[in-house]
Design a protein around this motif. Structure first.
Motif, PDB file in Angstrom:
ATOM      1  N   GLU A 173      17.801   3.156  -0.593  1.00  0.00           N
ATOM      2  CA  GLU A 173      17.400   3.591  -1.936  1.00  0.00           C
ATOM      3  C   GLU A 173      15.890   3.667  -2.141  1.00  0.00           C
ATOM      4  O   GLU A 173      15.442   3.995  -3.242  1.00  0.00           O
ATOM      5  N   GLN A 174      15.100   3.386  -1.128  1.00  0.00           N
ATOM      6  CA  GLN A 174      13.660   3.249  -1.341  1.00  0.00           C
ATOM      7  C   GLN A 174      13.003   4.464  -1.992  1.00  0.00           C
ATOM      8  O   GLN A 174      12.051   4.318  -2.759  1.00  0.00           O
ATOM      9  N   GLN A 175      13.501   5.658  -1.733  1.00  0.00           N
ATOM     10  CA  GLN A 175      12.908   6.849  -2.351  1.00  0.00           C
ATOM     11  C   GLN A 175      13.250   6.944  -3.838  1.00  0.00           C
ATOM     12  O   GLN A 175      12.607   7.696  -4.568  1.00  0.00           O
ATOM     13  N   ASN A 176      14.230   6.171  -4.300  1.00  0.00           N
ATOM     14  CA  ASN A 176      14.656   6.206  -5.697  1.00  0.00           C
ATOM     15  C   ASN A 176      14.176   4.996  -6.505  1.00  0.00           C
ATOM     16  O   ASN A 176      14.554   4.854  -7.665  1.00  0.00           O
ATOM     17  N   ALA A 211       0.826  -1.207   0.000  1.00  0.00           N
ATOM     18  CA  ALA A 211       0.000   0.000   0.000  1.00  0.00           C
ATOM     19  C   ALA A 211       0.864   1.262   0.000  1.00  0.00           C
ATOM     20  O   ALA A 211       0.436   2.314  -0.475  1.00  0.00           O
ATOM     21  N   ILE A 212       2.087   1.146   0.512  1.00  0.00           N
ATOM     22  CA  ILE A 212       2.998   2.287   0.567  1.00  0.00           C
ATOM     23  C   ILE A 212       3.931   2.295  -0.643  1.00  0.00           C
ATOM     24  O   ILE A 212       4.193   3.341  -1.225  1.00  0.00           O
ATOM     25  N   HIS A 213       4.440   1.120  -1.010  1.00  0.00           N
ATOM     26  CA  HIS A 213       5.381   0.992  -2.131  1.00  0.00           C
ATOM     27  C   HIS A 213       4.853  -0.096  -3.064  1.00  0.00           C
ATOM     28  O   HIS A 213       4.807  -1.263  -2.685  1.00  0.00           O
ATOM     29  N   ASP A 214       4.491   0.274  -4.280  1.00  0.00           N
ATOM     30  CA  ASP A 214       3.949  -0.719  -5.216  1.00  0.00           C
ATOM     31  C   ASP A 214       4.989  -1.762  -5.605  1.00  0.00           C
ATOM     32  O   ASP A 214       4.647  -2.811  -6.135  1.00  0.00           O
ATOM     33  N   TRP A 215       6.235  -1.522  -5.320  1.00  0.00           N
ATOM     34  CA  TRP A 215       7.327  -2.421  -5.669  1.00  0.00           C
ATOM     35  C   TRP A 215       7.797  -3.256  -4.466  1.00  0.00           C
ATOM     36  O   TRP A 215       8.721  -4.055  -4.597  1.00  0.00           O
ATOM     37  N   ALA A 216       7.164  -3.095  -3.320  1.00  0.00           N
ATOM     38  CA  ALA A 216       7.644  -3.729  -2.084  1.00  0.00           C
ATOM     39  C   ALA A 216       7.653  -5.257  -2.172  1.00  0.00           C
ATOM     40  O   ALA A 216       8.611  -5.908  -1.731  1.00  0.00           O
ATOM     41  N   HIS A 217       6.608  -5.831  -2.742  1.00  0.00           N
ATOM     42  CA  HIS A 217       6.554  -7.290  -2.822  1.00  0.00           C
ATOM     43  C   HIS A 217       7.658  -7.818  -3.741  1.00  0.00           C
ATOM     44  O   HIS A 217       8.344  -8.785  -3.407  1.00  0.00           O
ATOM     45  N   ALA A 218       7.828  -7.156  -4.881  1.00  0.00           N
ATOM     46  CA  ALA A 218       8.891  -7.568  -5.809  1.00  0.00           C
ATOM     47  C   ALA A 218      10.260  -7.407  -5.155  1.00  0.00           C
ATOM     48  O   ALA A 218      11.158  -8.234  -5.348  1.00  0.00           O
ATOM     49  N   ALA A 219      10.430  -6.358  -4.357  1.00  0.00           N
ATOM     50  CA  ALA A 219      11.704  -6.152  -3.660  1.00  0.00           C
ATOM     51  C   ALA A 219      11.929  -7.227  -2.597  1.00  0.00           C
ATOM     52  O   ALA A 219      13.062  -7.668  -2.390  1.00  0.00           O
ATOM     53  N   ALA A 220      10.864  -7.646  -1.945  1.00  0.00           N
ATOM     54  CA  ALA A 220      10.985  -8.741  -0.976  1.00  0.00           C
ATOM     55  C   ALA A 220      11.376 -10.035  -1.688  1.00  0.00           C
ATOM     56  O   ALA A 220      12.236 -10.786  -1.212  1.00  0.00           O
ATOM     57  N   GLY A 269      11.107   2.444  -7.987  1.00  0.00           N
ATOM     58  CA  GLY A 269       9.701   2.290  -8.366  1.00  0.00           C
ATOM     59  C   GLY A 269       9.579   1.053  -9.230  1.00  0.00           C
ATOM     60  O   GLY A 269      10.585   0.459  -9.629  1.00  0.00           O
ATOM     61  N   MET A 270       8.355   0.664  -9.549  1.00  0.00           N
ATOM     62  CA  MET A 270       8.171  -0.512 -10.406  1.00  0.00           C
ATOM     63  C   MET A 270       8.814  -0.294 -11.776  1.00  0.00           C
ATOM     64  O   MET A 270       9.281  -1.239 -12.393  1.00  0.00           O
ATOM     65  N   ASP A 271       8.873   0.962 -12.218  1.00  0.00           N
ATOM     66  CA  ASP A 271       9.420   1.258 -13.530  1.00  0.00           C
ATOM     67  C   ASP A 271      10.938   1.074 -13.605  1.00  0.00           C
ATOM     68  O   ASP A 271      11.488   0.847 -14.678  1.00  0.00           O
ATOM     69  N   ASN A 272      11.637   1.134 -12.469  1.00  0.00           N
ATOM     70  CA  ASN A 272      13.098   1.018 -12.519  1.00  0.00           C
ATOM     71  C   ASN A 272      13.669  -0.047 -11.580  1.00  0.00           C
ATOM     72  O   ASN A 272      14.882  -0.129 -11.420  1.00  0.00           O
ATOM     73  N   LEU A 273      12.804  -0.848 -10.970  1.00  0.00           N
ATOM     74  CA  LEU A 273      13.289  -1.852 -10.019  1.00  0.00           C
ATOM     75  C   LEU A 273      14.297  -2.791 -10.662  1.00  0.00           C
ATOM     76  O   LEU A 273      15.357  -3.050 -10.083  1.00  0.00           O
ATOM     77  N   SER A 274      14.023  -3.291 -11.843  1.00  0.00           N
ATOM     78  CA  SER A 274      14.939  -4.234 -12.495  1.00  0.00           C
ATOM     79  C   SER A 274      16.317  -3.624 -12.721  1.00  0.00           C
ATOM     80  O   SER A 274      17.343  -4.247 -12.422  1.00  0.00           O
ATOM     81  N   SER A 275      16.350  -2.405 -13.222  1.00  0.00           N
ATOM     82  CA  SER A 275      17.650  -1.773 -13.473  1.00  0.00           C
ATOM     83  C   SER A 275      18.362  -1.461 -12.160  1.00  0.00           C
ATOM     84  O   SER A 275      19.588  -1.596 -12.065  1.00  0.00           O
ATOM     85  N   LYS A 276      17.630  -1.076 -11.146  1.00  0.00           N
ATOM     86  CA  LYS A 276      18.241  -0.810  -9.835  1.00  0.00           C
ATOM     87  C   LYS A 276      18.810  -2.105  -9.244  1.00  0.00           C
ATOM     88  O   LYS A 276      19.894  -2.106  -8.656  1.00  0.00           O
TER      89      LYS A 276
END
Length: 148
Positions: A43-46, A10-19, A48-55
Motif C-alpha cells: 500500500e505504500q503508494q497509497n 527522505a523518501i516517505h514522510d510517513w515511514a517512521h510513523a509506519a515503522a 501519506g501522513m494525511d491518511n496514515l491513521s485511517s489506513k
C-alpha cells in the motif's frame, strides 16, 4: 531471521510513523506483524501522513488487530524507542539500502529473487556443515525470529 526497521523518511514522510505502527502491531501479535509488513509495502503508494491513521484503522479492521490499541500506541509513540534503537543498529552496520541482508556476515543489498536467495542460503548451509568448527548447530533450521 532478524527484521530491523530502517524507515527512509527522505523518501516517505510517513515511514517512521509506519515503522512505529509495525512495532505496535508486533506488540499485539508477532504473527500479525508479517501481515502488516506485507500490507504496508503493498500500500505504500497509497499512504501519506494525511491518511496514515485511517489506513492503519482499515488494516486493523481487516486483519483482526485492535484498532483502538494500535491508534493509541502510534499516537503516543510508545514504540518509537524500539525503532530508534534499530535505526542506530542499522547505522552501526553501515546499512544504507533496503533491503539489506546478511548471511553469516556477508552483506547483500537490494532485492533478490527468492530462488537466488534460497540458493545462497543452501550453499552457506552446505559449506558450514562441512566445517569442523561451524559453531552452534549451524545447519539446523530453527524458528524465524523478529527483533523487538
Amino acid at each position: 531471521v532478524y527484521f530491523i526497521d530502517n524507515p527512509l523518511d527522505a523518501i516517505h514522510d510517513w515511514a517512521h510513523a509506519a515503522a512505529d505502527a509495525g512495532r505496535c502491531v508486533y506488540k499485539q501479535s508477532p504473527q500479525k506483524f508479517w501481515d502488516y509488513f506485507d500490507w504496508v509495502y503493498d500500500e505504500q503508494q497509497n499512504i501519506g501522513m494525511d491518511n496514515l491513521s485511517s489506513k492503519l484503522q482499515l488494516f486493523a479492521s481487516t486483519k483482526g488487530v485492535d484498532g483502538v490499541a494500535l491508534g493509541r500506541c502510534v499516537e503516543t509513540k510508545s514504540s518509537d524507542a524500539d525503532v530508534e534503537r534499530e535505526m542506530a543498529m542499522g547505522k552501526s552496520l553501515q546499512i544504507t539500502a533496503t533491503p539489506t541482508l546478511f548471511i553469516n556476515g556477508r552483506r547483500l543489498e537490494g532485492e533478490l529473487p527468492w530462488p537466488t536467495l534460497d540458493t545462497l542460503i543452501k550453499l552457506e548451509l552446505e559449506h558450514q556443515a562441512k566445517e569442523a568448527d561451524a559453531g552452534e548447530k549451524c545447519c539446523e533450521a530453527g524458528p524465524q525470529k523478529v527483533i523487538k
